[in-house]
Enzyme design. Sequence first.
Site, mmCIF file in Angstrom:
data_model
loop_
_atom_site.group_PDB
_atom_site.id
_atom_site.type_symbol
_atom_site.label_atom_id
_atom_site.label_comp_id
_atom_site.label_asym_id
_atom_site.label_seq_id
_atom_site.Cartn_x
_atom_site.Cartn_y
_atom_site.Cartn_z
ATOM 1 N N GLN A 147 0.849 -1.200 0.000
ATOM 2 C CA GLN A 147 0.000 0.000 0.000
ATOM 3 C C GLN A 147 0.878 1.241 0.000
ATOM 4 O O GLN A 147 0.381 2.355 -0.113
ATOM 5 C CB GLN A 147 -0.879 0.016 1.263
ATOM 6 C CG GLN A 147 -1.825 -1.170 1.370
ATOM 7 C CD GLN A 147 -2.417 -1.268 2.772
ATOM 8 O OE1 GLN A 147 -3.409 -0.635 3.082
ATOM 9 N NE2 GLN A 147 -1.803 -2.067 3.616
ATOM 10 N N HIS A 175 -1.415 1.490 -4.361
ATOM 11 C CA HIS A 175 -1.827 2.893 -4.172
ATOM 12 C C HIS A 175 -0.969 3.851 -5.003
ATOM 13 O O HIS A 175 -1.043 5.065 -4.814
ATOM 14 C CB HIS A 175 -1.772 3.283 -2.687
ATOM 15 C CG HIS A 175 -2.825 2.593 -1.853
ATOM 16 N ND1 HIS A 175 -2.784 2.562 -0.477
ATOM 17 C CD2 HIS A 175 -3.940 1.909 -2.215
ATOM 18 C CE1 HIS A 175 -3.847 1.880 -0.022
ATOM 19 N NE2 HIS A 175 -4.553 1.470 -1.064
ATOM 20 N N CYS A 194 -0.743 12.793 -16.211
ATOM 21 C CA CYS A 194 -1.345 14.009 -16.774
ATOM 22 C C CYS A 194 -2.868 13.951 -16.636
ATOM 23 O O CYS A 194 -3.488 12.950 -16.994
ATOM 24 C CB CYS A 194 -0.939 14.154 -18.246
ATOM 25 S SG CYS A 194 -1.718 15.589 -19.003
ATOM 26 N N CYS A 253 2.354 18.918 -18.172
ATOM 27 C CA CYS A 253 2.682 17.823 -19.093
ATOM 28 C C CYS A 253 3.418 18.371 -20.322
ATOM 29 O O CYS A 253 2.978 19.352 -20.939
ATOM 30 C CB CYS A 253 1.389 17.143 -19.533
ATOM 31 S SG CYS A 253 1.595 15.865 -20.777
ATOM 32 N N THR A 312 0.650 -2.921 8.688
ATOM 33 C CA THR A 312 -0.528 -2.199 8.195
ATOM 34 C C THR A 312 -1.629 -2.224 9.241
ATOM 35 O O THR A 312 -1.850 -3.249 9.883
ATOM 36 C CB THR A 312 -1.049 -2.763 6.849
ATOM 37 O OG1 THR A 312 -2.262 -2.070 6.499
ATOM 38 C CG2 THR A 312 -1.296 -4.260 6.876
HETATM 39 C C1 BV8 Z 1 -11.933 2.415 -3.278
HETATM 40 C C2 BV8 Z 1 -2.934 7.820 -0.573
HETATM 41 C C3 BV8 Z 1 -13.833 1.959 -4.644
HETATM 42 C C4 BV8 Z 1 -2.335 9.047 -0.209
HETATM 43 C C5 BV8 Z 1 -4.235 6.244 0.526
HETATM 44 C C6 BV8 Z 1 -16.546 3.201 4.570
HETATM 45 C C7 BV8 Z 1 -16.420 1.828 4.775
HETATM 46 C C8 BV8 Z 1 -15.582 1.067 3.961
HETATM 47 C C9 BV8 Z 1 -14.862 1.653 2.938
HETATM 48 C C10 BV8 Z 1 -14.969 3.003 2.758
HETATM 49 C C11 BV8 Z 1 -15.822 3.755 3.562
HETATM 50 N N1 BV8 Z 1 -15.728 5.050 3.145
HETATM 51 C C12 BV8 Z 1 -14.860 5.107 2.121
HETATM 52 C C13 BV8 Z 1 -14.394 3.872 1.875
HETATM 53 C C14 BV8 Z 1 -13.408 3.499 0.860
HETATM 54 C C15 BV8 Z 1 -12.012 4.000 1.223
HETATM 55 C C16 BV8 Z 1 -11.644 3.473 2.601
HETATM 56 O O1 BV8 Z 1 -11.263 2.346 2.757
HETATM 57 N N2 BV8 Z 1 -11.730 4.318 3.600
HETATM 58 C C17 BV8 Z 1 -11.456 3.857 4.967
HETATM 59 C C18 BV8 Z 1 -10.472 4.807 5.600
HETATM 60 C C19 BV8 Z 1 -12.757 3.713 5.681
HETATM 61 N N3 BV8 Z 1 -11.137 3.445 0.211
HETATM 62 C C20 BV8 Z 1 -10.996 4.014 -0.951
HETATM 63 O O2 BV8 Z 1 -11.530 5.076 -1.226
HETATM 64 C C21 BV8 Z 1 -10.164 3.270 -1.953
HETATM 65 N N4 BV8 Z 1 -10.827 3.150 -3.179
HETATM 66 O O3 BV8 Z 1 -12.398 1.792 -2.338
HETATM 67 O O4 BV8 Z 1 -12.496 2.407 -4.546
HETATM 68 C C22 BV8 Z 1 -14.699 3.036 -4.085
HETATM 69 C C23 BV8 Z 1 -14.725 4.266 -4.687
HETATM 70 C C24 BV8 Z 1 -15.580 5.285 -4.174
HETATM 71 C C25 BV8 Z 1 -16.333 5.057 -3.025
HETATM 72 C C26 BV8 Z 1 -16.259 3.819 -2.404
HETATM 73 C C27 BV8 Z 1 -15.432 2.810 -2.949
HETATM 74 C C28 BV8 Z 1 -8.892 4.056 -2.214
HETATM 75 C C29 BV8 Z 1 -8.007 4.017 -1.041
HETATM 76 C C30 BV8 Z 1 -6.960 5.094 -1.188
HETATM 77 C C31 BV8 Z 1 -5.755 4.711 -0.524
HETATM 78 N N5 BV8 Z 1 -4.780 5.786 -0.551
HETATM 79 N N6 BV8 Z 1 -3.551 7.330 0.555
HETATM 80 C C32 BV8 Z 1 -0.861 8.922 -0.133
HETATM 81 O O5 BV8 Z 1 -0.319 7.954 0.353
HETATM 82 O O6 BV8 Z 1 -0.296 9.917 -0.557
HETATM 83 S S1 BV8 Z 1 -4.505 5.374 1.964
HETATM 84 C C33 BV8 Z 1 -3.260 5.501 3.094
HETATM 85 O O7 BV8 Z 1 -3.596 4.443 3.991
HETATM 86 C C34 BV8 Z 1 -1.897 5.203 2.627
HETATM 87 O O8 BV8 Z 1 -1.765 5.141 1.265
HETATM 88 C C35 BV8 Z 1 -1.600 3.829 3.219
HETATM 89 O O9 BV8 Z 1 -0.967 3.022 2.299
HETATM 90 C C36 BV8 Z 1 -2.947 3.293 3.538
HETATM 91 C C37 BV8 Z 1 -2.984 2.215 4.544
HETATM 92 O O10 BV8 Z 1 -2.405 2.617 5.730
HETATM 93 P P1 BV8 Z 1 -1.279 1.737 6.400
HETATM 94 O O11 BV8 Z 1 -0.249 1.466 5.406
HETATM 95 O O12 BV8 Z 1 -1.913 0.576 7.050
HETATM 96 O O13 BV8 Z 1 -0.646 2.754 7.457
HETATM 97 P P2 BV8 Z 1 -1.163 3.158 8.919
HETATM 98 O O14 BV8 Z 1 -0.465 4.388 9.309
HETATM 99 O O15 BV8 Z 1 -2.631 3.154 9.004
HETATM 100 O O16 BV8 Z 1 -0.702 1.949 9.846
HETATM 101 C C38 BV8 Z 1 0.665 1.686 10.082
HETATM 102 C C39 BV8 Z 1 0.735 0.396 10.868
HETATM 103 O O17 BV8 Z 1 2.098 0.044 11.024
HETATM 104 C C40 BV8 Z 1 0.141 0.513 12.279
HETATM 105 O O18 BV8 Z 1 -0.686 -0.610 12.503
HETATM 106 C C41 BV8 Z 1 1.355 0.470 13.197
HETATM 107 O O19 BV8 Z 1 1.098 -0.177 14.431
HETATM 108 C C42 BV8 Z 1 2.333 -0.321 12.374
HETATM 109 N N7 BV8 Z 1 3.755 -0.034 12.622
HETATM 110 C C43 BV8 Z 1 4.340 1.165 12.860
HETATM 111 N N8 BV8 Z 1 5.676 1.044 12.955
HETATM 112 C C44 BV8 Z 1 5.949 -0.274 12.757
HETATM 113 C C45 BV8 Z 1 4.730 -0.966 12.554
HETATM 114 N N9 BV8 Z 1 4.676 -2.282 12.356
HETATM 115 C C46 BV8 Z 1 5.854 -2.954 12.334
HETATM 116 N N10 BV8 Z 1 7.074 -2.358 12.504
HETATM 117 C C47 BV8 Z 1 7.150 -1.026 12.724
HETATM 118 N N11 BV8 Z 1 8.368 -0.438 12.899
HETATM 119 ZN ZN ZN Z 2 -0.702 15.402 -21.067
#
Ligand code: BV8
Ligand code: ZN
Length: 238
Positions: free
Chosen positions: A100, A118, A126, A146, A187
């Site tokens: 992700q 992602h 573009c 672009c 994650t």
């Molecule tokens: C889609 C990009 C169809 C930006 C990102 C209600 C219910 C269900 C679903 C939804 C809902 N409302 C909306 C939705 C859909 C939505 C969604 O899931 N929302 C959630 C929040 C409820 N999803 C979408 O929109 C997706 N598209 O579903 O398309 C659709 C379309 C329209 C309407 C409905 C459906 C698109 C998702 C977009 C994802 N883009 N951001 C950028 O990065 O610039 S998400 C963002 O979160 C990041 O990209 C990241 O990759 C992603 C996941 O997060 P994690 O990687 O898990 O990171 P996090 O910080 O949360 O956790 C870190 C973990 O590591 C922790 O657990 C921690 O304890 C652990 N940790 C820390 N240090 C360590 C460690 N573990 C081990 N070792 C360590 N050292």
């Molecule tokens: Zn273009």
Amino acid sequence: MTLLAARSHIATARAITILTGAGISADSGVPTFRGPEGLWRNYRAEDLATPEAFASDPRLVWDWYNWRRELVATKQPNPAHLALVDLERRRPEAFWLITQNVDGLHHAAGSQHLSEIHGNIWKVRCTGCGLVSDNRTIPLQTLPICLQCSGLLRPHIVWFGESLHEDDLRRCNEALRSCDVLLMIGTSGVVYPAAGFAAIAKQAGALIIEINLENTQQSSLADLSLQGRAKDLVPLLC
Ligand code: BV8
Ligand code: ZN
């Protein structure tokens, strides 16, 4: 199940699929999203990581991505990224890595059987002609254009409310349904569709191993939850 048993499952698996999140890159110094030090503590996702945010204030969104590009450019893959490359080299036919993360660190480490679901912070797309290109310029001009059609470029990243790329989803589904082990690393398991991946693999009969600092929303599906840092545990396990 013990760590030793999990090692042996990984060593003998017919096919292994890995799902990584921001926690694996935390050990390289890249901030995570959620939690006390996470990016969403200071920034609201809907102000920065949605198509609506980009439409209303592209300069603000680009400022944020420029800042993250500058930060990520100073970071290197850590032992967890490298252990996954080793595992892939030993078993290339049996390995698929789904990340992700947009930081490109798996790619930089040398992972090849990789889906960056992602997107990637080092690619731009573009908004006019759709052309996707690599772009490592730092800093990018605030509103990059672009070269082909003069349209506004955007980060090649999947924002909230946008669908993942169909080819990526198809490849991930294949890898989840055909693996005997799913290893989930760093994650929180709250962002869909990735938050549904463990359930898909579990339903297809896979063993689920989780590595995280804490319990997550996916822990109840895991056959083994290992608590600790990815950079320590992934090399031990693989
Ligand atoms: C889609 C990009 C169809 C930006 C990102 C209600 C219910 C269900 C679903 C939804 C809902 N409302 C909306 C939705 C859909 C939505 C969604 O899931 N929302 C959630 C929040 C409820 N999803 C979408 O929109 C997706 N598209 O579903 O398309 C659709 C379309 C329209 C309407 C409905 C459906 C698109 C998702 C977009 C994802 N883009 N951001 C950028 O990065 O610039 S998400 C963002 O979160 C990041 O990209 C990241 O990759 C992603 C996941 O997060 P994690 O990687 O898990 O990171 P996090 O910080 O949360 O956790 C870190 C973990 O590591 C922790 O657990 C921690 O304890 C652990 N940790 C820390 N240090 C360590 C460690 N573990 C081990 N070792 C360590 N050292
Ligand atoms: Zn273009």
